[in-house]
Design a protein around this motif. Structure first.
Motif, PDB file in Angstrom:
ATOM      1  N   SER A 164       0.807  -1.224   0.000  1.00 21.88           N
ATOM      2  CA  SER A 164       0.000   0.000   0.000  1.00 21.88           C
ATOM      3  C   SER A 164       0.840   1.273   0.000  1.00 21.88           C
ATOM      4  CB  SER A 164      -0.948   0.017   1.206  1.00 21.88           C
ATOM      5  OG  SER A 164      -0.212  -0.046   2.421  1.00 21.88           O
ATOM      6  N   LYS A 187      -7.012   1.674   8.252  1.00 24.48           N
ATOM      7  CA  LYS A 187      -6.843   3.122   8.164  1.00 24.48           C
ATOM      8  C   LYS A 187      -5.389   3.554   8.351  1.00 24.48           C
ATOM      9  CE  LYS A 187     -11.409   4.287  10.060  1.00 24.48           C
ATOM     10  NZ  LYS A 187     -12.098   4.888  11.238  1.00 24.48           N
ATOM     11  N   ILE A 191      -4.259  -0.222   3.916  1.00 23.91           N
ATOM     12  CA  ILE A 191      -4.828   0.277   2.657  1.00 23.91           C
ATOM     13  C   ILE A 191      -4.520   1.764   2.551  1.00 23.91           C
ATOM     14  CG2 ILE A 191      -6.908   0.548   1.269  1.00 23.91           C
ATOM     15  CD1 ILE A 191      -6.088  -2.371   1.777  1.00 23.91           C
ATOM     16  N   HIS A 192      -4.204   2.211   1.353  1.00 27.54           N
ATOM     17  CA  HIS A 192      -3.794   3.598   1.118  1.00 27.54           C
ATOM     18  C   HIS A 192      -4.639   4.193  -0.003  1.00 27.54           C
ATOM     19  CE1 HIS A 192      -0.438   6.375  -0.674  1.00 27.54           C
ATOM     20  NE2 HIS A 192      -1.373   7.067  -0.043  1.00 27.54           N
ATOM     21  N   CYS A 193      -5.192   5.378   0.229  1.00 24.16           N
ATOM     22  CA  CYS A 193      -5.907   6.124  -0.809  1.00 24.16           C
ATOM     23  C   CYS A 193      -4.956   7.139  -1.430  1.00 24.16           C
ATOM     24  CB  CYS A 193      -7.126   6.836  -0.230  1.00 24.16           C
ATOM     25  SG  CYS A 193      -8.459   5.731   0.285  1.00 24.16           S
ATOM     26  N   ASP A 205      -7.483   6.517  -5.948  1.00 28.18           N
ATOM     27  CA  ASP A 205      -7.584   5.060  -5.956  1.00 28.18           C
ATOM     28  C   ASP A 205      -6.969   4.484  -4.695  1.00 28.18           C
ATOM     29  OD1 ASP A 205      -4.858   5.337  -6.395  1.00 28.18           O
ATOM     30  OD2 ASP A 205      -4.816   4.219  -8.270  1.00 28.18           O
ATOM     31  N   THR A 206      -7.232   3.213  -4.467  1.00 30.11           N
ATOM     32  CA  THR A 206      -6.686   2.525  -3.299  1.00 30.11           C
ATOM     33  C   THR A 206      -5.550   1.599  -3.718  1.00 30.11           C
ATOM     34  OG1 THR A 206      -8.227   0.660  -3.448  1.00 30.11           O
ATOM     35  CG2 THR A 206      -8.914   2.555  -2.124  1.00 30.11           C
ATOM     36  N   ASP A 216      -9.098  -3.306  -5.789  1.00 26.05           N
ATOM     37  CA  ASP A 216      -8.931  -1.916  -5.399  1.00 26.05           C
ATOM     38  C   ASP A 216     -10.047  -1.089  -6.017  1.00 26.05           C
ATOM     39  OD1 ASP A 216      -6.570  -1.472  -3.709  1.00 26.05           O
ATOM     40  OD2 ASP A 216      -5.468  -2.436  -5.334  1.00 26.05           O
ATOM     41  N   ALA A 230     -11.877  10.093   0.032  1.00 29.94           N
ATOM     42  CA  ALA A 230     -10.979   9.131   0.674  1.00 29.94           C
ATOM     43  C   ALA A 230     -11.719   8.348   1.756  1.00 29.94           C
ATOM     44  CB  ALA A 230      -9.773   9.852   1.267  1.00 29.94           C
ATOM     45  N   LEU A 233     -13.860   5.670  -0.023  1.00 33.36           N
ATOM     46  CA  LEU A 233     -13.045   4.573  -0.538  1.00 33.36           C
ATOM     47  C   LEU A 233     -12.523   3.709   0.613  1.00 33.36           C
ATOM     48  CD1 LEU A 233     -10.979   6.072  -3.502  1.00 33.36           C
ATOM     49  CD2 LEU A 233     -13.321   5.211  -3.433  1.00 33.36           C
ATOM     50  N   GLY A 234     -12.138   4.356   1.709  1.00 34.54           N
ATOM     51  CA  GLY A 234     -11.663   3.595   2.860  1.00 34.54           C
ATOM     52  C   GLY A 234     -12.745   2.719   3.461  1.00 34.54           C
ATOM     53  N   ALA A 237     -13.311  -0.173   1.113  1.00 29.01           N
ATOM     54  CA  ALA A 237     -12.208  -1.118   1.259  1.00 29.01           C
ATOM     55  C   ALA A 237     -12.428  -1.983   2.504  1.00 29.01           C
ATOM     56  CB  ALA A 237     -10.879  -0.378   1.346  1.00 29.01           C
TER      57      ALA A 237
END
Length: 281
Positions: A164, A187, A191-193, A205-206, A216, A230, A233-234, A237
């Protein structure tokens, strides 16, 4: 209202079962970064591992390559011809390419002493082995608990979620893992946005879901606060991870939000198939 669709109403539990059906094989990896080799203390690590994970043990000591295989007997996996435990591998070596660390540093929250990560010359890597069919929530928590145990023996400069592209302060990582909250783990680095703002409409995107055999998410948007995007998306995810990628659990919410559950090629690398949310108008 729109942004509350995926919000959990209670703290999720990590289910202990396999994901049914075919899965994509991926490997999630956590690197613990050091300025020099820490001289890995196998004895202390083994004792602390049992304290934290009673059903986990070093399988067969240290092999010629210096890698440790850790068996998690509380997470049995059924294969075609046998049953075997989920496993984690711990290995170490020099940092040969600083670019991934620099990329992660640029996009991660900073903490006191974070700049020291630029001196990283050695890494202890904690990776999955034989876990592709394990529930993704358990994959993340198991990997993280092993990494946190290593941190307790040899305190690193930083924790690097390689897939990530995120760096996390070691103390924060250890605290989140100890709490056992999968959503907080997501968080704080799993996972990274990413925010791509050089084009119109903007894209976010993730990173990190693909390695878990999930999709993703990619979002095109304008006239919306990026922080809110964000957040969505989080939450989506987290929904995928907590449900094990079972679309029946989140499909209605996804449709209301406008997420296409027909994967499309990602606009930004690494190349992978992603779910797409378009709120560009």
């Amino acid at each position: 209202m729109l942004f509350d669709l995926f919000r959990s109403k209670k703290k999720p539990l990590s289910p202990k079962h396999q994901v049914p059906g075919p899965v994509r094989v991926g490997v999630t990896r956590i690197d613990l970064l050091y300025p020099e080799p820490p001289g890995f203390d196998i004895g202390t690590f083994s004792r602390r591992l049992v304290e934290v994970m009673e059903k986990s043990r070093i399988a067969d000591g240290q092999d010629a390559g210096g890698a440790l295989r850790i068996e998690h007997t509380d997470l049995p996996l059924q294969y075609e011809d046998r049953t075997g435990p989920a496993m984690t591998v711990v290995t170490q070596g020099p940092v040969t390419d600083l670019k991934p660390i620099s990329v992660a540093f640029a996009s991660s929250p900073k903490w006191e002493g974070a700049e020291q990560v630029r001196t990283a010359a050695h890494a202890i890597s904690v990776m999955e082995l034989m876990t592709a069919t394990l529930h993704p929530a358990n994959r993340l928590m198991t990997l993280s608990r092993v990494a946190a145990t290593v941190c307790s023996v040899h305190h690193p400069l930083a924790v690097h979620w390689v897939n990530s592209e995120r760096l996390v302060a070691p103390d924060l990582f250890a605290e989140v893992v100890a709490d056992g909250d999968i959503e907080e783990l997501i968080k704080t680095g799993a996972i990274h946005c990413r925010f791509h703002r050089k084009q119109e409409p903007w894209v976010m995107d993730t990173l990190g879901l693909d390695a878990l055999g999930l999709n993703d998410i990619q979002c095109r948007f304008k006239d919306v606060d990026p922080a809110r995007v964000a957040e969505v998306l989080g939450l989506f995810a987290s929904a995928q991870i907590v449900t094990g990628g079972d679309a029946r659990e989140y499909e209605k919410k996804a449709r209301k939000l406008g997420v296409s559950l027909d994967p499309v090629p990602s606009q930004f690398g690494p190349q992978r198939n992603v779910f797409e949310l378009n709120i560009a108008g």
